[in-house]
Write a protein that holds these residues in place. Structure first.
Motif, PDB file in Angstrom:
ATOM      1  N   ALA A   1       8.152  -3.721 -14.178  1.00 28.98           N
ATOM      2  CA  ALA A   1       6.761  -4.055 -14.479  1.00 28.98           C
ATOM      3  C   ALA A   1       6.358  -5.363 -13.809  1.00 28.98           C
ATOM      4  O   ALA A   1       5.247  -5.503 -13.264  1.00 28.98           O
ATOM      5  N   ILE A   2       7.295  -6.366 -13.824  1.00 33.75           N
ATOM      6  CA  ILE A   2       6.975  -7.662 -13.198  1.00 33.75           C
ATOM      7  C   ILE A   2       6.805  -7.500 -11.689  1.00 33.75           C
ATOM      8  O   ILE A   2       5.850  -8.026 -11.084  1.00 33.75           O
ATOM      9  N   LEU A   3       7.713  -6.775 -11.053  1.00 33.03           N
ATOM     10  CA  LEU A   3       7.650  -6.613  -9.598  1.00 33.03           C
ATOM     11  C   LEU A   3       6.397  -5.843  -9.165  1.00 33.03           C
ATOM     12  O   LEU A   3       5.750  -6.170  -8.151  1.00 33.03           O
ATOM     13  N   GLU A   4       6.059  -4.773  -9.896  1.00 30.06           N
ATOM     14  CA  GLU A   4       4.851  -4.010  -9.537  1.00 30.06           C
ATOM     15  C   GLU A   4       3.591  -4.846  -9.664  1.00 30.06           C
ATOM     16  O   GLU A   4       2.638  -4.694  -8.880  1.00 30.06           O
ATOM     17  N   ALA A   5       3.564  -5.736 -10.652  1.00 26.71           N
ATOM     18  CA  ALA A   5       2.381  -6.588 -10.830  1.00 26.71           C
ATOM     19  C   ALA A   5       2.197  -7.561  -9.667  1.00 26.71           C
ATOM     20  O   ALA A   5       1.072  -7.940  -9.338  1.00 26.71           O
ATOM     21  N   ARG A   6       3.333  -7.982  -9.007  1.00 24.32           N
ATOM     22  CA  ARG A   6       3.215  -8.953  -7.921  1.00 24.32           C
ATOM     23  C   ARG A   6       3.141  -8.312  -6.536  1.00 24.32           C
ATOM     24  O   ARG A   6       3.052  -9.025  -5.526  1.00 24.32           O
TER      25      ARG A   6
ATOM     26  N   GLU B   1       3.644 -17.770  -0.241  1.00 26.02           N
ATOM     27  CA  GLU B   1       5.002 -17.489   0.247  1.00 26.02           C
ATOM     28  C   GLU B   1       6.051 -18.135  -0.644  1.00 26.02           C
ATOM     29  O   GLU B   1       7.084 -17.531  -0.976  1.00 26.02           O
ATOM     30  N   GLU B   2       5.817 -19.324  -1.106  1.00 31.03           N
ATOM     31  CA  GLU B   2       6.754 -20.029  -1.989  1.00 31.03           C
ATOM     32  C   GLU B   2       6.897 -19.309  -3.332  1.00 31.03           C
ATOM     33  O   GLU B   2       7.998 -19.188  -3.885  1.00 31.03           O
ATOM     34  N   ALA B   3       5.813 -18.794  -3.878  1.00 29.31           N
ATOM     35  CA  ALA B   3       5.857 -18.111  -5.186  1.00 29.31           C
ATOM     36  C   ALA B   3       6.602 -16.783  -5.102  1.00 29.31           C
ATOM     37  O   ALA B   3       7.302 -16.398  -6.056  1.00 29.31           O
ATOM     38  N   LEU B   4       6.534 -16.066  -3.993  1.00 26.77           N
ATOM     39  CA  LEU B   4       7.138 -14.736  -3.888  1.00 26.77           C
ATOM     40  C   LEU B   4       8.597 -14.771  -3.456  1.00 26.77           C
ATOM     41  O   LEU B   4       9.313 -13.781  -3.642  1.00 26.77           O
ATOM     42  N   SER B   5       9.073 -15.861  -2.853  1.00 24.56           N
ATOM     43  CA  SER B   5      10.458 -15.912  -2.369  1.00 24.56           C
ATOM     44  C   SER B   5      11.458 -15.772  -3.505  1.00 24.56           C
ATOM     45  O   SER B   5      12.517 -15.158  -3.347  1.00 24.56           O
ATOM     46  N   THR B   6      11.172 -16.340  -4.716  1.00 25.06           N
ATOM     47  CA  THR B   6      12.078 -16.238  -5.878  1.00 25.06           C
ATOM     48  C   THR B   6      12.182 -14.802  -6.358  1.00 25.06           C
ATOM     49  O   THR B   6      13.268 -14.302  -6.678  1.00 25.06           O
ATOM     50  N   LEU B   7      11.057 -14.084  -6.414  1.00 23.93           N
ATOM     51  CA  LEU B   7      11.076 -12.714  -6.915  1.00 23.93           C
ATOM     52  C   LEU B   7      11.801 -11.759  -5.963  1.00 23.93           C
ATOM     53  O   LEU B   7      12.333 -10.722  -6.398  1.00 23.93           O
ATOM     54  N   ARG B   8      11.896 -12.058  -4.671  1.00 28.50           N
ATOM     55  CA  ARG B   8      12.573 -11.156  -3.746  1.00 28.50           C
ATOM     56  C   ARG B   8      14.073 -11.106  -3.980  1.00 28.50           C
ATOM     57  O   ARG B   8      14.710 -10.100  -3.696  1.00 28.50           O
TER      58      ARG B   8
ATOM     59  N   PRO C   1      14.503  -8.633   1.837  1.00 26.46           N
ATOM     60  CA  PRO C   1      13.502  -9.042   2.855  1.00 26.46           C
ATOM     61  C   PRO C   1      12.091  -9.001   2.302  1.00 26.46           C
ATOM     62  O   PRO C   1      11.274  -9.858   2.634  1.00 26.46           O
ATOM     63  N   ARG C   2      11.786  -8.009   1.505  1.00 31.65           N
ATOM     64  CA  ARG C   2      10.435  -7.859   0.951  1.00 31.65           C
ATOM     65  C   ARG C   2      10.516  -7.583  -0.535  1.00 31.65           C
ATOM     66  O   ARG C   2      11.549  -7.129  -1.057  1.00 31.65           O
ATOM     67  N   LEU C   3       9.440  -7.867  -1.218  1.00 31.11           N
ATOM     68  CA  LEU C   3       9.359  -7.597  -2.653  1.00 31.11           C
ATOM     69  C   LEU C   3       9.447  -6.101  -2.931  1.00 31.11           C
ATOM     70  O   LEU C   3      10.051  -5.659  -3.917  1.00 31.11           O
ATOM     71  N   ARG C   4       8.900  -5.281  -2.040  1.00 30.20           N
ATOM     72  CA  ARG C   4       8.942  -3.833  -2.223  1.00 30.20           C
ATOM     73  C   ARG C   4      10.371  -3.307  -2.099  1.00 30.20           C
ATOM     74  O   ARG C   4      10.742  -2.349  -2.786  1.00 30.20           O
ATOM     75  N   ASP C   5      11.191  -3.951  -1.241  1.00 32.06           N
ATOM     76  CA  ASP C   5      12.604  -3.520  -1.125  1.00 32.06           C
ATOM     77  C   ASP C   5      13.338  -3.736  -2.444  1.00 32.06           C
ATOM     78  O   ASP C   5      14.124  -2.870  -2.888  1.00 32.06           O
ATOM     79  N   ARG C   6      13.140  -4.888  -3.097  1.00 32.23           N
ATOM     80  CA  ARG C   6      13.805  -5.127  -4.381  1.00 32.23           C
ATOM     81  C   ARG C   6      13.298  -4.169  -5.444  1.00 32.23           C
ATOM     82  O   ARG C   6      14.070  -3.668  -6.279  1.00 32.23           O
ATOM     83  N   LEU C   7      11.973  -3.856  -5.406  1.00 29.77           N
ATOM     84  CA  LEU C   7      11.405  -2.933  -6.389  1.00 29.77           C
ATOM     85  C   LEU C   7      12.028  -1.541  -6.229  1.00 29.77           C
ATOM     86  O   LEU C   7      12.331  -0.864  -7.223  1.00 29.77           O
ATOM     87  N   GLU C   8      12.257  -1.110  -4.977  1.00 31.78           N
ATOM     88  CA  GLU C   8      12.872   0.201  -4.768  1.00 31.78           C
ATOM     89  C   GLU C   8      14.294   0.239  -5.324  1.00 31.78           C
ATOM     90  O   GLU C   8      14.694   1.239  -5.939  1.00 31.78           O
ATOM     91  N   ALA C   9      15.063  -0.873  -5.138  1.00 30.45           N
ATOM     92  CA  ALA C   9      16.443  -0.915  -5.669  1.00 30.45           C
ATOM     93  C   ALA C   9      16.450  -0.864  -7.187  1.00 30.45           C
ATOM     94  O   ALA C   9      17.235  -0.116  -7.815  1.00 30.45           O
TER      95      ALA C   9
END
Length: 1006
Positions: free
Chosen positions: A377-382, A649-656, A660-668
Motif C-alpha cells: 500500500a505504501i509503495l503504490e501510494a508513492r 529524488e531524495e525522498a524516493l531513494s529510501t523507499l527503493r 533501480p526503481r520504485l516499481r521494481d521493488r513493488l513488483e518484488a
C-alpha cells in the motif's frame, strides 16, 4: 448606356493607375483613340468589357493574362468603370484572379481569387449593391440588356469581323447572326419537331411490328397443329404479305376450332380403354401383394419364438443393474473426496518449500501476509511521485534547449538589426538630392505640355496666316468683279428705261389719248432702239450675275472673318513666336520634364524601399525583444524545475531499498504477497478436503444397509457399463416391438383375406401373366395421355388464336391515330428544317435570321448611301444558292449609278470598309432594338480608316459625325494622320519600357 469614367491599374500593358474621364473626352461627341502599335489601345476596350462582363472580348479571352507584367509584384490588378444605363448610375470594380507573393518573406505565391464590387449612386451617395460575382453578373446583364457577344459587336464595332461577315457565305453568316439575335429557340423548335416526328414514326413502326408479331404467332399456332389447309396464305403470313389479315385470321380460327373438337373425341375414347385395363391390373396386383405380406409375416413369427429365451435372461441382468445403480452417487462421492484430499496435501507441501526458499514464514503465513500488504500500500501510494520525477527531468531538458535556441535567435536578430539600420541610412542618403528635383515634376510637365502646345499653335498660326492672305486676295478680286457686274446691270437697266419712250410711242394712234400725258396729239413720237423683251431679258441676266457675285463676296467675307479670328486667336496664344525658338523651348522643357520624371520614379522606388526597411526594422526589433524575454523565462523555469527534482529524488531513494526503481521493488513485494496468499489458501483447502472425505464415507455406509448389499464391492460388481445397459435395453425394446407388430399384422384385413384365399385355393396370377397385364395397361395409359395432351394443345391453340385475333383487331384500330400524327409531324419537321418541297432549303431559324438580316441591310443602306455619295446600297437576297446549298442569308450590293446588282466580294478595299462599317452600324441599331430598345450613348469604331481616299474619308466622317445626334459619344480607333488633324479631342496611349500610360489631348479654343 453611357460610359463616364474608367480606371485601370496593373491591367494589360498599364502598370500604374490610369484615369480616363470619358465625359471630358467626349464633350464634342467625337474623340480619337490613338497610339503606337502595341501601346494598348485595344486593352482599353478590353478593360471596359472586363469591368462589365468579367471577361475580355472574343478570342482574346483564351490564354490571355490580364495582370500587367510591368506592375510591381504586390500590385493588385483592378478595373473601375462608372456608367449610366436606364436612368441609373453604377460603378463596377473588378479584379481578376492573380498570384500574390507570399507574406512574411516566405518564398512562393498565393492565389488571390477574382473580386467584384457593384455600387449604385442613390441620393448623391454610393450604395453598395453586391460583391458576389454571380449576383453582379446577373444585375449588370439585366441593366445593360445585352450579353458579352452582343456588347462587343454593338458597342465596340470590330471592322475586321464585319468585313469578313460582308464577304462570307450564307452558312458562315448564320453563326454570327444567331449569337447576336439569340435565335437558338427556333433551332430548339426544329429539334423538338424532329424528335416528335421520330418518336411518332417509331410508334408507327412499333405498331406495325406488333401486328406482324401477332400474325407470326397465329401462323405458329396453326403450324404446331400440323394443319395445311390454309396453304399459301399461311406462308404469306409467315413472310408478312397477307393480302387480307382479317379474313385469314377468321379462317385459321375456324380450322383450329375443328381440330380441337376432333382431338377431344379421340382423347375420351382412349381414356375409357385405359381406365378399364388399369382397374383389372390393380385387382391382380393387390392380390399378389396380400399373399406376399402373409408369407413375410409367417417367417417373422418363427424368428420371434426362437429369440424369447435370450430376452428373459437380459431382463434379469438389467434388473440387478438398476438396483445397484441407486448407490452409484455415494460411491462416486467417496472416490472424489479421497482424490481431493490427496491433491490438497501435495499442494500444501509444494508451497511450504517455496516459502522456505523465499525466506518467508511457512508455519504462520497469515501474519506475514498482513505485513507485506501494508508495504504494498505504501509503495503504490508513492508511485505517482516517481512518475512526476521523470516528468520534471524531461521538462528541465526542454527548458534548457529552449533557452539555448532563444539565445541563438536573439543574436541573429541583433545582426539583422545592424544591417537594416545601415541599409536605411544608405537609402536616406540617396533620397536627399532627389527630393527637390522630383518636386518640380508637375511644373516641368506643365511646361513641356505648354511648349508642345506652343509648337502646335505656331504651326497652325503659320498655316492660318497663309490661308488668310489667300482669302484676302480672293475677297478683293471677287469684290472688284462684283462691282463691275453691278455697273453692267445698271447700264442695261438705264438702256431699258431709255428705250421705254420708244416703246410707248410705237403704241400711239392718231386721235387716241397718250397713256402718259393724255394728249390726243402726237407731234414728235420717240423712236425705239431695241425691243422691250430683249432688253428685259438682258437686264434679268445681268441682275442674276450681280447677285451671284454678291453671294460669293459674302461667303468669302465670312471665310475671311473666320480666318482673321483664327489668326488673331493664335497670335494671342503666341502663334507669332519664331518656330525655331518654339522648338528649342519644347526640347528644353521635355528634357527637364524627363529628368524630373526620372528623379520622381527613382525617389518613389527609394521611398518604397525605405518603407519596407522601416517595417522590417520594427519586425526584427520585436523579434529580438521577444527572443530575449523568452530566453529569460526558460532559464527561470529550468532553475525551479531543478530544485523540485532534487527534493523528490531524495525522498524516493529510501523507499527503493536498493532497487533501480520504485516499481521494481513493488513488483518484488507483490510476488511475495502472492506466494503467502497462495499458502494461506492451500491450508484452508486441506482442512476442507479432510472433512468432506469423512462425510462421504459415513453416507455410503448408511446407503449399503438400506439397499441390501453387504459391501461396496458387491454393489460395484452388479453395476454394468453404460454401453452394455444401452445394448440390453435396445434388444428388449426390439423384441417387445416386434411382438406387438406381429400381433397387429396378423389382425390386418389383407392378411385375414389372404389366409382365407389360401384356404379356399384362390392363388394370385403367375408372374408372366401379371407382367403382360401391366404392359397392356401401360400402353393404354400412354395412348390416353398422348391423346389428352394433343387435345389440350389444340384447345390452347384455339384459345390463343381467338385472343390473338381480338388483339390484332384492337391494335390495328389503335394504330390509325399514330399513323396520321406521324405523317403530319414528318411534314411539319421537314418544313421547319427546310427539306421536302422547300427549294431554298431555308430552315425556320434561317427564315427568322433572314428577316433580321433584311432589317440590318435597310439600316446599313441609310449610312452607306451617305458614305458612298449616293452610289451604293446593301440589299438582302434569298436567291437560291448553287448546287442545292442552303439559301436565305445572302447579301448583295446595288450600284445606284448603273442600276446593277453584284456580289459584295467585288467591292474595292475602301468600298468594302464603308460597306462593312455601315453593316456594323446597321447591325448595332437592329440588335439595340432587339435588346429592348437599349439606348447606346457610347460607341467605339475600331480601325479600318486607312483604306479610304480623301473624299471617301470625308463622307465616312460625315456619317460618323451624324452618330453624335441625340448626345451619343463616338470613339474612333485609328492610326490615320488626317484623322488626328480632324479630331482634336484625343485619348493618346503612350507605350514605354515600364508600361503604357494614357493622356487626353483636348481641342484648343479659337
Amino acid at each position: 448606356m453611357r460610359i463616364h469614367r474608367l480606371e485601370i491599374e496593373a491591367f494589360g500593358p498599364f502598370a500604374t493607375a490610369q484615369h480616363i474621364d470619358f465625359d471630358q473626352l467626349g464633350a464634342q461627341g467625337l474623340f480619337l483613340l490613338n497610339g503606337a502599335t502595341g501601346a494598348g489601345k485595344t486593352s482599353i476596350l478590353d478593360a471596359i468589357c472586363f469591368a462589365l462582363y468579367g471577361a475580355v472580348p472574343g478570342a482574346r479571352q483564351e490564354g490571355k493574362r490580364l495582370r500587367s507584367d510591368h506592375a510591381a509584384p504586390s500590385a493588385e490588378p483592378r478595373v473601375v468603370c462608372e456608367f449610366s444605363a436606364r436612368g441609373r448610375r453604377f460603378e463596377v470594380t473588378r479584379s481578376p484572379a492573380w498570384e500574390r507573393p507570399s507574406a512574411r518573406g516566405r518564398k512562393g505565391f498565393t492565389t488571390q481569387q477574382a473580386k467584384t464590387l457593384l455600387r449604385e449612386r442613390v441620393a448623391g451617395g454610393w450604395e453598395e449593391k453586391s460583391s458576389r460575382n454571380d449576383e453582379v453578373g446577373a444585375e449588370l446583364s439585366d441593366v445593360l440588356g445585352m450579353d458579352r457577344d452582343q456588347f462587343t459587336r454593338v458597342v465596340m464595332l470590330p471592322q475586321g469581323d464585319f468585313a469578313a461577315f460582308l464577304r462570307s457565305k450564307a452558312s458562315d453568316r448564320l453563326e454570327l447572326l444567331q449569337k447576336l439575335f439569340g435565335t437558338q429557340r427556333f433551332e430548339a423548335v426544329e429539334r423538338q419537331l424532329a424528335r416528335q416526328a421520330a418518336d411518332a414514326a417509331k410508334a408507327v413502326e412499333e405498331n406495325a411490328s406488333e401486328l406482324k408479331m401477332l400474325l407470326d404467332k397465329v401462323a405458329s399456332e396453326h403450324g404446331q397443329l400440323g394443319l395445311t389447309e390454309a396453304g399459301t396464305e399461311t406462308d404469306n403470313a409467315a413472310s408478312g404479305t397477307v393480302t387480307d389479315p382479317g379474313l385469314w385470321l377468321a379462317d385459321v380460327e375456324a380450322q383450329v376450332g375443328a381440330e380441337w373438337k376432333r382431338r377431344e373425341e379421340q382423347a375420351n375414347q382412349a381414356d375409357s380403354v385405359s381406365i378399364r385395363l388399369s382397374g383389372a391390373l390393380r385387382e391382380d396386383q393387390e392380390k399378389t401383394l396380400r399373399h406376399g405380406r402373409l408369407r413375410a409375416a409367417t417367417q417373422r413369427s418363427v424368428l420371434l419364438e426362437l429369440a424369447a429365451p435370450r430376452a428373459l435372461e437380459n431382463r434379469e441382468l438389467l434388473a440387478k443393474h438398476r438396483r445397484a445403480a441407486v448407490l452409484s452417487g455415494q460411491l462416486d462421492a467417496v472416490d472424489a473426496a479421497a482424490r481431493k484430499y490427496q491433491e490438497a496435501e501435495a499442494r500444501m507441501a509444494q508451497l511450504r518449500g517455496k516459502l522456505a526458499a523465499a525466506s518467508l514464514e511457512a508455519e504462520n503465513p497469515d501474519a506475514a501476509l498482513e505485513s507485506v500488504k501494508a508495504s504494498i500500500a505504501i509503495l503504490e501510494a508513492r508511485l505517482p511521485d516517481e512518475q512526476r520525477l521523470e516528468e520534471l527531468a524531461a521538462r528541465l531538458a526542454v527548458q534548457q534547449r529552449d533557452a539555448a535556441r532563444q539565445r541563438t535567435a536573439a543574436e541573429a536578430a541583433a545582426a539583422a538589426l545592424k544591417q537594416l539600420r545601415e541599409d536605411a541610412t544608405l537609402v536616406e542618403t540617396r533620397m536627399e538630392p532627389l527630393v527637390p528635383v522630383a518636386a518640380q515634376m508637375a511644373e516641368t510637365e506643365r511646361a513641356a505640355k505648354a511648349a508642345a502646345e506652343l509648337v502646335g499653335i505656331v504651326s497652325r498660326y503659320s498655316s492660318a496666316a497663309g490661308e488668310l492672305n489667300l482669302l484676302t486676295a480672293g475677297h478683293l478680286e471677287a469684290r472688284t468683279a462684283s462691282q463691275d457686274l453691278r455697273q453692267q446691270w445698271l447700264d442695261v437697266r438705264e438702256l431699258r428705261l431709255a428705250n421705254a419712250a420708244g416703246e410707248l410711242a410705237a403704241a400711239l394712234e392718231i386721235g387716241e389719248p397718250c397713256a402718259v400725258c393724255g394728249s390726243k396729239e402726237h407731234p414728235n413720237p420717240a423712236a425705239a432702239v431695241r425691243t422691250a423683251l430683249s432688253l428685259a431679258q438682258e437686264e434679268e441676266e445681268a441682275r442674276v450675275r450681280f447677285e451671284d457675285s454678291e453671294k460669293t463676296v459674302g461667303q468669302l467675307a465670312d471665310q475671311l472673318s473666320s480666318a482673321a479670328q483664327v489668326v488673331a486667336g493664335l497670335e494671342a496664344q503666341g502663334g507669332a513666336t519664331d518656330a525655331a525658338e518654339a522648338d528649342a523651348r519644347l526640347a528644353e522643357a521635355r528634357s527637364a520634364a524627363a529628368a524630373a520624371k526620372e528623379a520622381a520614379d527613382l525617389l518613389e522606388q527609394l521611398r518604397g524601399r525605405q518603407e519596407k526597411l522601416a517595417q522590417r526594422l520594427l519586425t526584427v526589433q520585436e523579434e529580438h525583444a521577444g527572443c530575449l524575454q523568452a530566453e529569460g523565462q526558460a532559464l527561470s523555469t529550468a532553475v525551479l524545475l531543478q530544485e523540485q527534482h532534487a527534493v523528490l529524488e531524495e525522498a524516493l531513494s529510501t523507499l527503493r531499498a536498493g532497487y533501480p526503481r520504485l516499481r521494481d521493488r513493488l513488483e518484488a513485494v507483490t510476488e511475495d504477497c502472492a506466494l503467502l496468499q497462495a499458502a494461506a489458501d492451500a491450508g484452508s483447502g486441506l482442512v476442507r478436503a479432510e472433512e468432506a472425505q469423512q462425510e462421504a464415507s459415513a453416507s455410503l455406509e448408511k446407503a449399503l444397509l438400506a439397499s441390501g448389499f453387504s459391501s461396496a464391492t458387491e454393489a460395484r460388481n452388479d453395476i454394468l457399463a453404460p454401453a452394455d445397459v444401452v445394448g440390453l435395453e435396445t434388444d428388449l425394446a426390439d423384441f417387445d416391438a416386434e411382438t406387438a407388430r406381429l400381433d397387429e399384422l396378423f389382425a390386418n384385413e389383407d392378411l385375414v383375406l389372404a389366409a382365407k384365399e389360401v384356404s379356399i385355393g384362390e392363388l394370385p396370377l403367375p408372374e408372366a401373366e401379371l407382367a403382360e397385364a401391366e404392359r397392356l395397361a401401360a400402353v393404354a395409359a400412354d395412348d390416353a395421355r398422348a391423346t389428352a395432351l394433343a387435345a389440350g394443345l389444340a384447345q390452347k391453340s384455339a384459345e390463343t388464336v381467338r385472343r390473338l385475333r381480338s388483339d390484332y383487331e384492337a391494335l390495328a384500330q389503335a394504330g390509325n391515330g399514330p399513323r396520321m400524327r406521324a405523317r403530319m409531324l414528318a411534314e411539319l419537321a421537314d418544313t421547319a428544317r427546310g427539306a421536302g418541297d422547300n427549294g431554298y432549303r431555308m430552315s425556320l431559324n434561317t427564315y427568322v435570321l433572314a428577316a433580321r438580316l433584311e432589317q440590318v441591310a435597310i439600316a446599313a443602306s441609310e449610312r452607306l448611301v451617305a458614305m458612298s455619295d449616293g452610289r451604293y446600297t446593301l440589299q438582302h437576297t434569298d436567291a437560291k444558292a448553287a448546287r442545292g446549298a442552303k439559301s436565305g442569308l445572302g447579301l448583295e450590293v446595288v450600284d445606284e449609278w448603273t442600276g446593277q446588282r453584284r456580289d459584295t466580294s467585288t467591292l474595292s478595299g475602301g468600298e468594302s470598309f464603308m460597306a462593312s462599317l455601315s453593316l456594323a452600324l446597321g447591325l448595332a441599331d437592329v440588335v439595340q432594338q432587339e435588346a429592348g430598345g437599349v439606348d447606346i450613348e457610347t460607341l467605339f469604331v475600331d480601325e479600318g480608316f486607312g483604306s479610304l481616299d480623301e473624299q471617301a474619308l470625308e463622307q465616312v466622317m460625315d456619317a460618323l459625325e451624324g452618330l453624335r445626334d441625340g448626345g451619343r459619344v463616338v470613339g474612333l480607333v485609328s492610326h490615320v494622320a488626317e484623322m488626328k488633324q480632324r479630331i482634336t479631342n484625343q485619348l493618346q496611349v503612350v507605350k514605354g519600357r515600364h508600361g503604357s500610360t494614357v493622356r487626353i489631348a483636348e481641342a484648343v479654343p479659337v
